[in-house]
Design a protein around this motif. Structure first.
Motif, PDB file in Angstrom:
ATOM      1  N   LYS A   1       0.824  -1.226   0.000  1.00  0.00           N
ATOM      2  CA  LYS A   1       0.000   0.000   0.000  1.00  0.00           C
ATOM      3  C   LYS A   1       0.847   1.261   0.000  1.00  0.00           C
ATOM      4  O   LYS A   1       0.364   2.355  -0.302  1.00  0.00           O
ATOM      5  CB  LYS A   1      -0.922  -0.006   1.220  1.00  0.00           C
ATOM      6  CG  LYS A   1      -2.058  -1.003   1.079  1.00  0.00           C
ATOM      7  CD  LYS A   1      -3.180  -0.679   2.052  1.00  0.00           C
ATOM      8  CE  LYS A   1      -4.471  -1.372   1.681  1.00  0.00           C
ATOM      9  NZ  LYS A   1      -4.315  -2.854   1.574  1.00  0.00           N
TER      10      LYS A   1
ATOM     11  N   PHE B   1      -0.964  -8.499  -9.885  1.00  0.00           N
ATOM     12  CA  PHE B   1      -1.643  -7.740  -8.833  1.00  0.00           C
ATOM     13  C   PHE B   1      -1.861  -8.642  -7.619  1.00  0.00           C
ATOM     14  O   PHE B   1      -1.761  -8.210  -6.475  1.00  0.00           O
ATOM     15  CB  PHE B   1      -2.981  -7.186  -9.322  1.00  0.00           C
ATOM     16  CG  PHE B   1      -2.838  -6.139 -10.404  1.00  0.00           C
ATOM     17  CD1 PHE B   1      -1.686  -5.369 -10.499  1.00  0.00           C
ATOM     18  CD2 PHE B   1      -3.857  -5.913 -11.327  1.00  0.00           C
ATOM     19  CE1 PHE B   1      -1.538  -4.409 -11.491  1.00  0.00           C
ATOM     20  CE2 PHE B   1      -3.721  -4.955 -12.321  1.00  0.00           C
ATOM     21  CZ  PHE B   1      -2.564  -4.205 -12.405  1.00  0.00           C
ATOM     22  N   GLU B   2      -2.119  -9.921  -7.905  1.00  0.00           N
ATOM     23  CA  GLU B   2      -2.306 -10.885  -6.815  1.00  0.00           C
ATOM     24  C   GLU B   2      -0.960 -11.317  -6.224  1.00  0.00           C
ATOM     25  O   GLU B   2      -0.751 -11.255  -5.010  1.00  0.00           O
ATOM     26  CB  GLU B   2      -3.051 -12.116  -7.345  1.00  0.00           C
ATOM     27  CG  GLU B   2      -4.434 -11.774  -7.902  1.00  0.00           C
ATOM     28  CD  GLU B   2      -4.994 -12.835  -8.842  1.00  0.00           C
ATOM     29  OE1 GLU B   2      -6.188 -12.754  -9.165  1.00  0.00           O
ATOM     30  OE2 GLU B   2      -4.246 -13.732  -9.273  1.00  0.00           O
TER      31      GLU B   2
ATOM     32  N   PHE C   1      -1.042  -7.002  -3.986  1.00  0.00           N
ATOM     33  CA  PHE C   1      -2.022  -5.901  -3.977  1.00  0.00           C
ATOM     34  C   PHE C   1      -3.430  -6.399  -3.685  1.00  0.00           C
ATOM     35  O   PHE C   1      -4.307  -5.647  -3.291  1.00  0.00           O
ATOM     36  CB  PHE C   1      -1.980  -5.145  -5.305  1.00  0.00           C
ATOM     37  CG  PHE C   1      -0.618  -4.583  -5.598  1.00  0.00           C
ATOM     38  CD1 PHE C   1      -0.100  -3.547  -4.821  1.00  0.00           C
ATOM     39  CD2 PHE C   1       0.180  -5.116  -6.598  1.00  0.00           C
ATOM     40  CE1 PHE C   1       1.171  -3.045  -5.043  1.00  0.00           C
ATOM     41  CE2 PHE C   1       1.457  -4.628  -6.833  1.00  0.00           C
ATOM     42  CZ  PHE C   1       1.954  -3.585  -6.059  1.00  0.00           C
ATOM     43  N   CYS C   2      -3.668  -7.689  -3.926  1.00  0.00           N
ATOM     44  CA  CYS C   2      -4.933  -8.308  -3.538  1.00  0.00           C
ATOM     45  C   CYS C   2      -4.663  -9.800  -3.404  1.00  0.00           C
ATOM     46  O   CYS C   2      -3.563 -10.259  -3.699  1.00  0.00           O
ATOM     47  CB  CYS C   2      -6.019  -8.038  -4.580  1.00  0.00           C
ATOM     48  SG  CYS C   2      -5.621  -8.655  -6.230  1.00  0.00           S
ATOM     49  N   ARG C   3      -5.685 -10.538  -2.971  1.00  0.00           N
ATOM     50  CA  ARG C   3      -5.447 -11.966  -2.798  1.00  0.00           C
ATOM     51  C   ARG C   3      -5.644 -12.715  -4.113  1.00  0.00           C
ATOM     52  O   ARG C   3      -6.241 -12.193  -5.054  1.00  0.00           O
ATOM     53  CB  ARG C   3      -6.381 -12.524  -1.720  1.00  0.00           C
ATOM     54  CG  ARG C   3      -5.834 -12.267  -0.319  1.00  0.00           C
ATOM     55  CD  ARG C   3      -6.748 -12.803   0.742  1.00  0.00           C
ATOM     56  NE  ARG C   3      -8.084 -12.198   0.611  1.00  0.00           N
ATOM     57  CZ  ARG C   3      -9.007 -12.212   1.569  1.00  0.00           C
ATOM     58  NH1 ARG C   3      -8.767 -12.805   2.706  1.00  0.00           N
ATOM     59  NH2 ARG C   3     -10.183 -11.641   1.373  1.00  0.00           N
TER      60      ARG C   3
ATOM     61  N   GLU D   1      -8.592 -12.453  -6.736  1.00  0.00           N
ATOM     62  CA  GLU D   1      -9.292 -11.170  -6.589  1.00  0.00           C
ATOM     63  C   GLU D   1      -8.799 -10.120  -7.580  1.00  0.00           C
ATOM     64  O   GLU D   1      -9.153  -8.944  -7.477  1.00  0.00           O
ATOM     65  CB  GLU D   1      -9.111 -10.639  -5.158  1.00  0.00           C
ATOM     66  CG  GLU D   1      -9.820 -11.496  -4.129  1.00  0.00           C
ATOM     67  CD  GLU D   1      -9.569 -11.024  -2.695  1.00  0.00           C
ATOM     68  OE1 GLU D   1      -8.772 -10.084  -2.506  1.00  0.00           O
ATOM     69  OE2 GLU D   1     -10.178 -11.609  -1.789  1.00  0.00           O
ATOM     70  N   GLY D   2      -7.988 -10.563  -8.546  1.00  0.00           N
ATOM     71  CA  GLY D   2      -7.402  -9.619  -9.501  1.00  0.00           C
ATOM     72  C   GLY D   2      -8.453  -8.846 -10.280  1.00  0.00           C
ATOM     73  O   GLY D   2      -8.339  -7.628 -10.472  1.00  0.00           O
TER      74      GLY D   2
ATOM     75  N   GLU E   1     -11.572  -8.202  -9.467  1.00  0.00           N
ATOM     76  CA  GLU E   1     -12.229  -7.265  -8.564  1.00  0.00           C
ATOM     77  C   GLU E   1     -11.347  -6.038  -8.311  1.00  0.00           C
ATOM     78  O   GLU E   1     -11.808  -4.900  -8.296  1.00  0.00           O
ATOM     79  CB  GLU E   1     -12.469  -8.007  -7.247  1.00  0.00           C
ATOM     80  CG  GLU E   1     -13.615  -7.514  -6.427  1.00  0.00           C
ATOM     81  CD  GLU E   1     -13.779  -8.439  -5.227  1.00  0.00           C
ATOM     82  OE1 GLU E   1     -13.648  -7.935  -4.107  1.00  0.00           O
ATOM     83  OE2 GLU E   1     -14.007  -9.660  -5.441  1.00  0.00           O
ATOM     84  N   PHE E   2     -10.054  -6.315  -8.160  1.00  0.00           N
ATOM     85  CA  PHE E   2      -9.096  -5.232  -7.922  1.00  0.00           C
ATOM     86  C   PHE E   2      -9.098  -4.250  -9.094  1.00  0.00           C
ATOM     87  O   PHE E   2      -9.120  -3.033  -8.913  1.00  0.00           O
ATOM     88  CB  PHE E   2      -7.691  -5.816  -7.720  1.00  0.00           C
ATOM     89  CG  PHE E   2      -6.635  -4.796  -7.434  1.00  0.00           C
ATOM     90  CD1 PHE E   2      -6.432  -4.314  -6.154  1.00  0.00           C
ATOM     91  CD2 PHE E   2      -5.839  -4.298  -8.463  1.00  0.00           C
ATOM     92  CE1 PHE E   2      -5.467  -3.354  -5.886  1.00  0.00           C
ATOM     93  CE2 PHE E   2      -4.867  -3.333  -8.210  1.00  0.00           C
ATOM     94  CZ  PHE E   2      -4.690  -2.864  -6.920  1.00  0.00           C
TER      95      PHE E   2
ATOM     96  N   HIS F   1     -10.256  -0.127  -9.093  1.00  0.00           N
ATOM     97  CA  HIS F   1      -9.212   0.892  -9.149  1.00  0.00           C
ATOM     98  C   HIS F   1      -9.097   1.523 -10.530  1.00  0.00           C
ATOM     99  O   HIS F   1      -9.426   0.909 -11.531  1.00  0.00           O
ATOM    100  CB  HIS F   1      -7.858   0.305  -8.740  1.00  0.00           C
ATOM    101  CG  HIS F   1      -7.774  -0.014  -7.286  1.00  0.00           C
ATOM    102  ND1 HIS F   1      -8.162  -1.231  -6.766  1.00  0.00           N
ATOM    103  CD2 HIS F   1      -7.373   0.735  -6.228  1.00  0.00           C
ATOM    104  CE1 HIS F   1      -8.000  -1.221  -5.449  1.00  0.00           C
ATOM    105  NE2 HIS F   1      -7.529  -0.034  -5.093  1.00  0.00           N
TER     106      HIS F   1
ATOM    107  N   PHE G   1      -4.396   3.980  -8.540  1.00  0.00           N
ATOM    108  CA  PHE G   1      -3.375   2.924  -8.608  1.00  0.00           C
ATOM    109  C   PHE G   1      -2.637   3.081  -9.938  1.00  0.00           C
ATOM    110  O   PHE G   1      -2.855   2.338 -10.882  1.00  0.00           O
ATOM    111  CB  PHE G   1      -4.040   1.538  -8.506  1.00  0.00           C
ATOM    112  CG  PHE G   1      -3.055   0.401  -8.398  1.00  0.00           C
ATOM    113  CD1 PHE G   1      -2.480   0.064  -7.180  1.00  0.00           C
ATOM    114  CD2 PHE G   1      -2.699  -0.357  -9.524  1.00  0.00           C
ATOM    115  CE1 PHE G   1      -1.569  -0.993  -7.078  1.00  0.00           C
ATOM    116  CE2 PHE G   1      -1.788  -1.421  -9.424  1.00  0.00           C
ATOM    117  CZ  PHE G   1      -1.233  -1.737  -8.199  1.00  0.00           C
TER     118      PHE G   1
END
Lengths: 391, 416
Positions: free
Chosen positions: A277, A296-297, A301-303, A306-307, A309-310, A314, A322
């Protein structure tokens, strides 16, 4: 893999400076050597040093054969005490910086020129593909894949099915990068791209469509690795190398859903002393948007899963929350062979030194750049990442 | 479901014939081991003799234990498709002409993951059976088909690239006087081919003549392979239309070197078999090679029906064996020469047949129809080396295990 392998140390006192981009061309009549010469000239001018003052040289190029870095040393008149040739494709830039940083840190070299450069004649890409790896020659090339598109399509289908990712989700990444590229005068793609254009583009190797692919081109990228005192003495803007990782042949999923970053990511942040972050700007290796999403995962940056969704949550443009691949990335700038692995690295370096010009994210101080490469058979074998901090 | 292949309409003579291209062929020396399996229609990969791990792509050391003992091992063919892609814009010209092209990642039940060509009825999640084919360049190529046969399945566009299916192709069977030639002609017609049958000196009656002329897919042509002009005459007439040539020259005369007072029997066999092969190749080979990409039913294969004695000289067929060995060597030359056209050269090695010239040999002997069935199957499945019958397979195994021992054993009088 646990964080903080005992004994791994940071890069205190090592900095990166002088990001140089030799503007890309779709096709070039010049050999790779010309592009390397241009990059070295750029580094020399930027540093205010003669290239003969560089005592370390690291080269990555698919098209420089039969030469390697040592042949170029004589070609360019450099007398070196440290030389390396790194054939890791999209992971070359990260690996080069890691090797050079240790050399500088240990005193084996004072100023290392790291260059990724390739030419692109009309049939270069096909020939490079044909000579890429033995597994590819034995078990992929004769299946019609020709280049990485089909291999990445096989990965993309699995990833999209497993995690419910739609083409729109991936399109957001490509479209945001094009928005960024419109501010970069060196990007080969200079027309806006809409999500609708992305969606209606022709298929290349389903589910990979036209705007999922990079355009092979000629170009060169280079930077210098040196001690902080040297940079200060030369009056150069520089970035500290806070931490870095690389990992090879680490993922044994049936179909690759992760990159090797997952093995070391906690350590990357632990050594840098920051968390995901805290980063102001992120440059992921973007041979395909799906690989960006995977990162991203994997880069924290996310789990996992969840890419998509991320990406939906953003804004990935320079002005967004981002900022990602702010130069436009390879998807919009073009993929300059061995230079491709340096593109994000150089953009990260420019961002944290406040020299990114039209693509500058205001106040950017911390940036991550990653590399990914070597799809020798069914997966990308090499991955790496660095975290850079501006002064 | 596969769309059934349509019988091609007459070719427009103004249309350009597509120039044959080949898939990329860079396979390493180690990978050639798979070609050996593909040539015989076996599904086999390298398996570590020390730890049992299966090695794919082909390797020179085992990933698990670094053993270099990685023999070709027959494996179960079942697997599941992990992912697939329809390639619309391939890089290589061969695939560009044939796009879109369907490939996938297949995980075998026994472990390894292979990039494979997919039958059009296959997609992600499906159970499949894998085979090793030879593509047009002669690369060993993994091919995944649905587990169960379905109607018209072999009409699949990609499957036909990997085979030389006689369906809707025009075949020249060079010698229809023999029982073997006749059986082959009939079986090929049954498999959907239009068959032209060469008959030397057609005014001389022969056994089976009425059955040969009865079918509407069979047509008799005058052809004496030992006569260069006869071969050229026929080639001038039909050379541009032959998609598959089956060399069935069948002229066996027992006799070793010292058994005979003069060379005439040997010379006759050389003229029929060896010179006949040369005449046929020179008259038909070039046109076939140029038509290797002439649509879905273009030129596809050259088949030689050899005696298994081509592999090792067998008493009392010393001269015949030598002539057959010479023909085998010719076929290897032809194989290399036909490759640029993507034309397969298929060799059948048959044991002695149940006929007059093998009269003195003991059983087992082959029925001509067994050779015909094996030949049609080789075309349909894309095999390159076929050993028909127990004797042929026995010779092949013995040559593999102990070539010197096989030579000595076969040098003894087989009829004794």
């Amino acid at each position: 893999m646990s964080a903080a392998t005992p004994g791994r140390s940071g890069y205190d006192g090592v900095v990166l400076a002088c990001p140089v981009t030799v503007p890309y061309q779709r096709f070039s009549t010049r050999p790779a050597h010309w592009w390397i010469g241009k990059a070295l000239r750029g580094l020399s001018t930027s540093a205010g040093l003669s290239h003969k003052d560089f005592d370390g040289f690291c080269l990555s190029s698919f098209t420089v054969g039969p030469d390697s870095a040592i042949g170029l040393a004589q070609h360019m008149g450099m007398s070196l005490r440290w030389v390396d040739t790194i054939p890791l494709g999209g992971a070359s830039g990260i690996a080069a910086v890691r090797r050079a940083a240790r050399a500088v840190q240990a005193g084996d070299a004072s100023v290392v020129a790291c260059v990724g450069a390739d030419t692109n004649h009309v049939d270069t890409f096909r020939q490079t593909t044909a000579n890429f790896a033995r597994f590819a020659q034995d078990a992929v090339l004769s299946y019609g894949s020709g280049g990485a598109n089909a291999s990445f399509a096989l990965i993309a289908r699995t990833y999209m099915q497993r995690f419910g990712v739609t083409r729109e989700d991936l399109g957001r990444i490509a479209v945001a990068q094009r928005d960024n590229a419109l501010r970069n005068p060196n990007a080969l793609m200079s027309k806006p791209l809409t999500l609708e254009q992305y969606m209606t583009a022709r298929p290349i190797a389903d589910p990979i469509h036209l705007f999922d692919c990079v355009m092979p081109c000629a170009g060169a990228e280079g930077l210098l690795v040196m001690r902080e005192e040297t940079a200060r003495a030369l009056g150069l803007p520089f970035a500290r190398l806070l931490s870095s990782i690389e990992r090879h042949n680490a993922v044994h999923d049936d179909v690759q859903l992760r990159g090797g970053w997952v093995a070391d990511i906690d350590e990357l942040y632990a050594i840098a002393g920051i968390g995901p972050k805290d980063l102001d700007v992120v440059q992921t290796y973007d041979d395909y948007p799906v690989i960006c999403m995977m990162q991203f995962e994997d880069l924290g940056f996310c789990r996992k899963g969840e890419g998509a969704e991320f990406v939906r949550a953003h804004d990935l443009t320079i002005d967004g929350d981002f900022p990602h691949n702010t130069s436009g990335g390879q998807l919009s700038c073009g993929q300059a062979g061995g230079g491709g692995g340096y593109l994000g690295l150089n953009e990260a370096l420019r961002q944290v030194t406040g020299t990114a010009g039209p693509t500058q994210v205001p106040g950017a101080r911390l940036s991550l750049a990653s590399g990914f490469g070597m799809m020798t058979y069914d997966r990308g074998l090499s991955s790496g990442a660095v975290i850079l901090a501006g002064n | 479901m596969t769309e059934p292949l349509k019988r091609p309409s007459r070719k427009d003579p103004l249309m350009r014939t597509q120039v044959p291209m080949l898939p990329p062929s860079f396979q390493s020396r180690t990978a050639q081991i798979l070609t050996a399996a593909a040539a015989e229609g076996r599904f086999a990969l390298q398996q570590c003799a020390e730890c049992g791990a299966i090695a794919y792509p082909p390797r020179d050391a085992c990933t698990e234990c670094l053993s270099d003992d990685l023999p070709l091992t027959d494996l179960p063919t079942g697997g599941v498709i992990l992912s697939h892609t329809l390639i619309s814009a391939p890089g290589e010209p061969y695939f560009r002409e044939r796009a879109p092209w369907l490939i996938g990642l297949v995980k075998l039940d026994c472990g390894p993951i292979l990039v494979a060509h997919l039958h059009a009825d296959c997609s992600t999640g499906d159970r499949v059976r894998l085979s090793l084919q030879m593509d047009k360049a002669g690369n060993a190529a993994a091919f995944a088909r649905p587990e169960q046969d379905a109607p018209n399945m072999t009409d699949d566009r990609q499957w036909r690239e990997m085979t030389a299916d006689p369906k809707f192709r025009r075949v020249l069977v060079t010698d229809g006087r023999s029982g073997v030639g006749q059986a082959i002609a009939r079986r090929l017609a049954d498999a959907g081919a239009t068959v032209l049958v060469g008959i030397s000196e057609p005014w001389k009656p022969f056994e089976g003549q009425d059955r040969l002329t009865a079918g509407d897919r069979l047509q008799v042509m005058e052809l004496s392979v030992d006569d260069e002009r006869s071969v050229q005459r026929l080639a001038a007439l039909i050379g541009g239309k032959v998609d598959i040539l089956v060399n069935t020259t069948d002229y066996v005369r027992p006799g070793n070197l010292l058994d005979q007072a003069n060379a005439s029997a040997v010379r006759d066999q050389v003229n029929r078999h060896f010179m006949g092969f040369v005449h046929l190749a020179q008259a038909f080979g070039g046109a076939m090679r140029a038509r290797g990409a002439d649509g879905p039913t273009g030129a596809a294969a050259w088949v030689n029906v050899f005696s298994a004695y081509a592999l090792a000289n067998a008493n009392p067929f010393g001269a015949f064996s030598a002539v057959q060995a010479g023909c085998l060597s010719l076929s290897q030359s032809l194989r290399g020469e036909m490759r640029p056209g993507g034309i397969r050269v298929i060799n059948l090695f048959a044991g002695p047949i149940d006929g007059e010239w093998y009269q003195t040999l003991p059983a087992p002997k082959l029925a001509p129809d067994a050779i015909a069935l094996a030949l049609v199957k080789a075309l349909q499945t894309g095999q390159e080396d076929v050993f028909v019958g127990d004797i042929a397979q026995d010779i092949r195994e013995r040559l593999r295990e102990n070539p010197k021992g096989a030579e000595r054993a076969l040098n003894k009088d087989q009829s004794a």
